[in-house]
Write an enzyme that holds these catalytic residues in place. Structure first.
Site, PDB file in Angstrom:
ATOM      1  N   LYS A  98       0.879  -1.182   0.000  1.00  0.00           N
ATOM      2  CA  LYS A  98       0.000   0.000   0.000  1.00  0.00           C
ATOM      3  C   LYS A  98       0.906   1.217   0.000  1.00  0.00           C
ATOM      4  O   LYS A  98       2.061   1.145   0.447  1.00  0.00           O
ATOM      5  CB  LYS A  98      -0.891  -0.006   1.257  1.00  0.00           C
ATOM      6  CG  LYS A  98      -2.120   0.854   1.118  1.00  0.00           C
ATOM      7  CD  LYS A  98      -3.234   0.144   0.363  1.00  0.00           C
ATOM      8  CE  LYS A  98      -4.393   1.078   0.093  1.00  0.00           C
ATOM      9  NZ  LYS A  98      -5.551   0.354  -0.471  1.00  0.00           N
ATOM     10  N   ASP A 124      -6.925   4.401  -4.647  1.00  0.00           N
ATOM     11  CA  ASP A 124      -7.632   4.208  -3.369  1.00  0.00           C
ATOM     12  C   ASP A 124      -8.273   5.564  -3.079  1.00  0.00           C
ATOM     13  O   ASP A 124      -8.483   6.357  -4.014  1.00  0.00           O
ATOM     14  CB  ASP A 124      -6.660   3.758  -2.264  1.00  0.00           C
ATOM     15  CG  ASP A 124      -7.377   3.319  -0.986  1.00  0.00           C
ATOM     16  OD1 ASP A 124      -8.016   2.267  -0.992  1.00  0.00           O
ATOM     17  OD2 ASP A 124      -7.314   4.049   0.030  1.00  0.00           O
TER      18      ASP A 124
END
Ligand code: NDP
Length: 447
Positions: free
Chosen positions: A127, A167
């Site tokens: 991430k 995201d």
């Protein structure tokens, strides 16, 4: 959690990362739920798999300087946490939001590792992101930021190394700027980023994938565990971003009535059901706040305070906004209102106490790692299409997504049942995801 090995590893996680509360929370939830598997498999402790699992393989932090429209130099912090590559190249989104810090990126990367394993594809977990806030910035400022961010990040990623995606705060526009800069610096046109617009390598169905996947997963769950379906059920969905919008669309198509949705300022309520097309126009085309909805739809009402939305009586609650949005108090209200199913479209939207409360009260609970993995799954499909230079039809993508979401549900339920509580889908999802990663780590030796 009573297993001494797991307790010790968790103590070390707390000591080593004292300020990373979100990361601690995500680790605790996983360690607590995989305990029965670890008790049965002594090699996990012998090879110290858990301590290795909770330590990211690599954390990259970097300065992101950029010029705003007034010519002022601004500085943000960039992150990429390459968490685990046991089952494939690192894969996970980039989040641009002022709340981003190392703890949040680590919790997301850790969860991504098990989520990607659940998809059945060969993808490791990662991430990244920045505390940059795209809200209120001009296109030129967003481009300036994205180009600077990629000027540092490009050296750490690649189609067989690490494949970022979007995201919160990173949609098609940001992906376009990031991809453009990557291509320019590396002089390659490869599938290093997913979530791309269709014109240059994106997959049909990627925009809708997380929301549709959540709807498919929860619909099958209703059918298999409660012998019911979405038809005429009252549904509330938090957020009104990518995940929330396409959950609204699919749930409505499946016969559900979505009566409330939110953004970080407040929520809208309409007992007649929220109109997907109207909300999509407001959010995706005009880029306005959800409060604008009531100007077009006169039966709808707008209320300040997004959290209050969870007090509305509903059959199904889908949390699609952000982490820790449903705490124990909200969970108690939802249960008192006889909620049948709670689904996590966002990552870790329910606190541990809220999750446990749902499971104890036999509410059908669809945990994020399983229920929202449709997005990364279709990102995996995008990687396949990019490598083979092919394009799949929207129908093909959607059929594969639906089938695989249902397969995952079956695996999760079988695992939960095997360990004695069919309602403990958190255990089911975590053990199913963990097993594959742990076995790969064991096979690959001490690395
Ligand atoms: P977006 O940025 O598109 O949307 C986020 C939405 O949540 C916005 O409407 C935002 O409102 C709202 N929101 C933020 N905080 C709150 C709050 N406290 N209460 C109510 N609403 C709030 O993000 P995504 O839809 O892409 O992501 C949402 C969640 O889903 C995240 O947890 C993400 O990690 C997860 N996820 C996303 C995937 C994807 O494919 N996009 C895949 C898997 C998981 P505002 O505009 O006011 O900030």
């Amino acid at each position: 959690m009573t297993n001494k090995y797991l307790v010790n590893v968790f103590e070390k996680v707390k000591q080593k990362n004292p300020y990373e509360l979100e990361f601690q929370q995500a680790v605790y939830e996983v360690l607590n739920s995989i305990e029965p598997y670890v008790n049965e498999h002594k090699e996990i402790e012998e090879l110290n798999i858990i301590e290795r699992l909770v330590e990211p393989e690599r954390i990259i932090t970097f300065r992101v300087p950029w010029l705003n429209d007034e010519g002022k130099v601004c500085v943000n912090r960039g992150y990429r946490v390459q968490f685990n590559s046991a089952i494939g190249p690192y894969k996970g989104g980039l989040r641009f939001h002022p709340s981003v810090n190392q703890s949040i990126i680590k919790f997301l990367g850790f969860e991504q590792t098990l989520k990607n394993s659940l998809t059945g594809l060969f993808m490791g977990g990662a991430k990244g992101g920045s505390d940059f806030d795209p809200k209120g910035k001009s296109d030129k400022e967003i481009m300036s930021f994205c180009q600077s961010f990629m000027t540092e990040l490009y050296q750490h990623i690649g189609p067989d190394t690490d494949i970022p995606a979007g995201d919160i705060g990173v949609g098609k526009k940001e992906i376009g700027y990031l991809f453009g800069q990557y291509k320019r610096i590396t002089n390659t046109f490869v599938g290093t980023i997913t979530g791309k617009p269709l014109e240059f390598g994106g997959s049909l169905g990627r925009t809708e994938a997380t929301g549709y996947g959540l709807a498919y997963y929860t619909s099958k769950m209703l059918e298999e565990m409660s012998n019911t379906n979405y038809k005429d059920k009252k549904v509330i969905i938090s957020g009104s971003g990518n995940v929330a919008l396409y959950t609204l669309e699919k749930v409505t198509n499946l016969g559900g009535k979505v009566i409330a949705m939110s953004d970080s300022n407040g929520y809208i309520l309409d007992e007649n059901g929220i109109d997907f097309k109207v909300l999509q126009e407001i959010k995706e085309v005009k880029k306005e706040r959800i409060s604008k909805y009531v100007e077009t739809i006169k039966t709808a009402k707008y209320f300040e305070n997004a959290k209050q939305m969870w007090t509305i009586k509903c059959d199904i609650a889908l949390a699609c906004a952000t982490q820790n949005e449903i705490d124990l108090d909200c969970a108690k209200i939802l249960v008192a209102n006889n909620v049948i199913l709670v689904g996590e479209g966002a990552n870790m939207p329910c606190t541990i106490e809220a999750t446990n409360y749902f499971i104890e009260n036999k509410v059908l609970f669809a945990p994020a790692k399983a229920a929202n993995c449709g997005g990364v799954m279709v990102s995996g499909f995008e990687m396949s299409q990019n490598s083979s230079r092919t394009i799949w039809s929207k129908q093909e993508v959607d059929d594969k997504l639906k089938q695989q979401m249902e397969n995952i549900l079956h695996e999760v339920l079988a695992c939960a049942k095997h360990y004695g509580n069919p309602y403990d889908t958190v255990l089911g999802a975590n053990i199913t995801g963990f097993k594959k990663v742990a076995n790969a780590m064991i096979s690959q030796g001490v690395i």
